[in-house]
Design a protein around this motif. Sequence first.
Motif, PDB file in Angstrom:
ATOM      1  N   GLY A 119      36.716 -90.231  15.607  1.00 48.80           N
ATOM      2  CA  GLY A 119      36.222 -90.207  14.244  1.00 48.80           C
ATOM      3  C   GLY A 119      36.355 -88.851  13.584  1.00 48.80           C
ATOM      4  O   GLY A 119      35.725 -88.601  12.550  1.00 48.80           O
ATOM      5  N   SER A 120      37.191 -87.973  14.155  1.00 50.38           N
ATOM      6  CA  SER A 120      37.373 -86.629  13.619  1.00 50.38           C
ATOM      7  C   SER A 120      38.860 -86.327  13.465  1.00 50.38           C
ATOM      8  O   SER A 120      39.724 -87.019  14.024  1.00 50.38           O
ATOM      9  N   ILE A 121      39.162 -85.282  12.700  1.00 46.12           N
ATOM     10  CA  ILE A 121      40.533 -84.812  12.515  1.00 46.12           C
ATOM     11  C   ILE A 121      40.690 -83.506  13.290  1.00 46.12           C
ATOM     12  O   ILE A 121      39.867 -82.589  13.171  1.00 46.12           O
ATOM     13  N   TYR A 122      41.752 -83.428  14.105  1.00 45.93           N
ATOM     14  CA  TYR A 122      42.046 -82.227  14.890  1.00 45.93           C
ATOM     15  C   TYR A 122      43.388 -81.656  14.434  1.00 45.93           C
ATOM     16  O   TYR A 122      44.328 -82.409  14.131  1.00 45.93           O
ATOM     17  N   VAL A 160      46.793 -78.994  14.966  1.00 44.94           N
ATOM     18  CA  VAL A 160      47.719 -78.620  16.035  1.00 44.94           C
ATOM     19  C   VAL A 160      47.132 -77.445  16.817  1.00 44.94           C
ATOM     20  O   VAL A 160      46.684 -76.449  16.237  1.00 44.94           O
ATOM     21  N   GLY A 161      47.118 -77.595  18.157  1.00 48.02           N
ATOM     22  CA  GLY A 161      46.591 -76.547  19.026  1.00 48.02           C
ATOM     23  C   GLY A 161      45.165 -76.794  19.466  1.00 48.02           C
ATOM     24  O   GLY A 161      44.683 -76.122  20.383  1.00 48.02           O
ATOM     25  N   GLU A 162      44.458 -77.738  18.847  1.00 50.22           N
ATOM     26  CA  GLU A 162      43.074 -78.015  19.229  1.00 50.22           C
ATOM     27  C   GLU A 162      43.036 -78.973  20.422  1.00 50.22           C
ATOM     28  O   GLU A 162      43.847 -79.893  20.533  1.00 50.22           O
ATOM     29  N   TRP A 163      42.047 -78.748  21.302  1.00 51.16           N
ATOM     30  CA  TRP A 163      41.822 -79.604  22.467  1.00 51.16           C
ATOM     31  C   TRP A 163      40.543 -80.401  22.252  1.00 51.16           C
ATOM     32  O   TRP A 163      39.604 -79.919  21.627  1.00 51.16           O
ATOM     33  N   TYR A 164      40.490 -81.598  22.831  1.00 53.52           N
ATOM     34  CA  TYR A 164      39.291 -82.424  22.721  1.00 53.52           C
ATOM     35  C   TYR A 164      39.309 -83.492  23.813  1.00 53.52           C
ATOM     36  O   TYR A 164      40.354 -83.835  24.373  1.00 53.52           O
ATOM     37  N   PHE A 165      38.115 -83.971  24.147  1.00 51.98           N
ATOM     38  CA  PHE A 165      37.966 -85.082  25.086  1.00 51.98           C
ATOM     39  C   PHE A 165      37.714 -86.358  24.289  1.00 51.98           C
ATOM     40  O   PHE A 165      37.069 -86.332  23.247  1.00 51.98           O
ATOM     41  N   LEU A 166      38.199 -87.464  24.822  1.00 53.15           N
ATOM     42  CA  LEU A 166      37.972 -88.739  24.172  1.00 53.15           C
ATOM     43  C   LEU A 166      36.546 -89.210  24.427  1.00 53.15           C
ATOM     44  O   LEU A 166      36.059 -89.167  25.559  1.00 53.15           O
ATOM     45  N   ASP A 167      35.879 -89.638  23.351  1.00 49.89           N
ATOM     46  CA  ASP A 167      34.526 -90.161  23.512  1.00 49.89           C
ATOM     47  C   ASP A 167      34.509 -91.412  24.380  1.00 49.89           C
ATOM     48  O   ASP A 167      33.536 -91.686  25.093  1.00 49.89           O
ATOM     49  N   ALA A 215      52.403 -80.988  17.274  1.00 47.90           N
ATOM     50  CA  ALA A 215      53.163 -81.379  16.093  1.00 47.90           C
ATOM     51  C   ALA A 215      53.730 -82.787  16.233  1.00 47.90           C
ATOM     52  O   ALA A 215      53.999 -83.464  15.246  1.00 47.90           O
ATOM     53  N   GLU A 216      53.906 -83.237  17.478  1.00 43.91           N
ATOM     54  CA  GLU A 216      54.430 -84.589  17.712  1.00 43.91           C
ATOM     55  C   GLU A 216      53.316 -85.619  17.876  1.00 43.91           C
ATOM     56  O   GLU A 216      53.586 -86.802  18.062  1.00 43.91           O
ATOM     57  N   GLY A 217      52.085 -85.179  17.868  1.00 46.19           N
ATOM     58  CA  GLY A 217      50.968 -86.105  18.051  1.00 46.19           C
ATOM     59  C   GLY A 217      50.083 -85.658  19.208  1.00 46.19           C
ATOM     60  O   GLY A 217      50.217 -84.546  19.737  1.00 46.19           O
ATOM     61  N   ALA A 218      49.152 -86.523  19.615  1.00 47.38           N
ATOM     62  CA  ALA A 218      48.220 -86.187  20.694  1.00 47.38           C
ATOM     63  C   ALA A 218      48.910 -86.273  22.047  1.00 47.38           C
ATOM     64  O   ALA A 218      49.588 -87.254  22.347  1.00 47.38           O
ATOM     65  N   ALA A 219      48.738 -85.243  22.876  1.00 42.50           N
ATOM     66  CA  ALA A 219      49.241 -85.239  24.255  1.00 42.50           C
ATOM     67  C   ALA A 219      48.028 -85.248  25.168  1.00 42.50           C
ATOM     68  O   ALA A 219      47.261 -84.281  25.207  1.00 42.50           O
ATOM     69  N   CYS A 220      47.830 -86.351  25.886  1.00 41.66           N
ATOM     70  CA  CYS A 220      46.607 -86.544  26.674  1.00 41.66           C
ATOM     71  C   CYS A 220      46.918 -86.609  28.165  1.00 41.66           C
ATOM     72  O   CYS A 220      47.995 -87.048  28.577  1.00 41.66           O
ATOM     73  N   ALA A 221      45.947 -86.199  28.969  1.00 35.11           N
ATOM     74  CA  ALA A 221      46.053 -86.271  30.424  1.00 35.11           C
ATOM     75  C   ALA A 221      44.665 -86.532  30.989  1.00 35.11           C
ATOM     76  O   ALA A 221      43.666 -86.031  30.472  1.00 35.11           O
ATOM     77  N   ARG A 222      44.624 -87.296  32.065  1.00 36.42           N
ATOM     78  CA  ARG A 222      43.345 -87.642  32.692  1.00 36.42           C
ATOM     79  C   ARG A 222      42.979 -86.588  33.732  1.00 36.42           C
ATOM     80  O   ARG A 222      43.805 -86.172  34.539  1.00 36.42           O
ATOM     81  N   THR A 223      41.729 -86.165  33.707  1.00 40.75           N
ATOM     82  CA  THR A 223      41.234 -85.151  34.637  1.00 40.75           C
ATOM     83  C   THR A 223      41.067 -85.753  36.027  1.00 40.75           C
ATOM     84  O   THR A 223      40.500 -86.838  36.182  1.00 40.75           O
ATOM     85  N   GLU A 224      41.557 -85.051  37.053  1.00 39.81           N
ATOM     86  CA  GLU A 224      41.392 -85.486  38.433  1.00 39.81           C
ATOM     87  C   GLU A 224      40.138 -84.832  39.008  1.00 39.81           C
ATOM     88  O   GLU A 224      39.996 -83.610  38.996  1.00 39.81           O
ATOM     89  N   CYS A 225      39.222 -85.636  39.496  1.00 35.44           N
ATOM     90  CA  CYS A 225      37.973 -85.109  40.058  1.00 35.44           C
ATOM     91  C   CYS A 225      38.223 -84.560  41.462  1.00 35.44           C
ATOM     92  O   CYS A 225      38.955 -85.161  42.259  1.00 35.44           O
TER      93      CYS A 225
END
Length: 224
Positions: free
Chosen positions: A45-48, A50-57, A68-78
Motif C-alpha cells: 500500500g506504499s510507493i517505493y 529506486v534503491g529503497e528496500w522493503y519487506f512484504l507485509d 528501474a526494472e521493477g521490484a527484485a525480491c528474494a526470500r530470507t533463509e533462516c
Amino acid sequence: MAFGKMAKLFSARLVRTVLALVLCARPGFAFSVAGQQDSTCEANGSIYYVGEWYFLDSDHCTQCECTAEGAACARTECTSLPAACIHVSHYPTDCCPRCERIGCEYRGVVYDLGQNFQPSECEQCTCDSDGIARCLVADCAPPPCVNPVYQPGKCCPECQEGPNCYVDDSRSQVIPAGDPVWVDSCTKCRCHDGQDAGYWEGNRLATCSKLKNCTPEQPSIQQN
C-alpha cells in the motif's frame, strides 16, 4: 522587421514552456533533472523509489529492492537454531523463529549446558552441549536378604535385619543366614552363604534336610 522576428521567437519559446509544464502536471509522468522518467514500485500500500528496500507485509521472509526494472525480491533463509535450544518463540513480525533459551530439559526441569545434576539417588546426569541429558544409573548388587529396605538419600536397598532367606517356596517363614536353623523338630535348614556365587540372584530359598521317620512336634526355631 527585426522586432517582428523577435516577437515570433519569444512566442514559440513560450508555447514550448507551457507545454512542458502541462505534461509534467499530468498524472503518471515524472521527470528527473536529466529529463528521463523515474521508476517507482508499489507494495504494502506504499510507493517505493529506486534503491529503497522493503519487506512484504504478506510475507515477512521476502525482502525486495525497488529497481528501474521493477521490484527484485528474494526470500530470507533462516539460520538453524542451536541443537540445545529448548525454548523457541515465533513473533508475528519476524521471519525466522528465535531461540529464547538453550540447555537440557529432563523430567520437566531445565538444566544449563554442562551442568551436572542428580535427579534421584540412583542417577548422575550431565547436560551435554547438544541439549540431551545423559545419565548413569547405579547398578546395585542384589541384597543378601529377602526384605531389603530403601533408605532416604540412598540408592541401593539395605538389609536392616541382616542376611536371611525363605525356608521354602511358601515364602511364609524367614530364617537368618549363617548357622543351620531347626525350623521344626524334624527339619533343619540353612541359608546359602552370602558369598555363594549367584545365590542372591536366584530364588533365595534355604537348603533343608529332614530326619527320617520323624514326626514334627509343635514348630519351633532352635539354633545349634
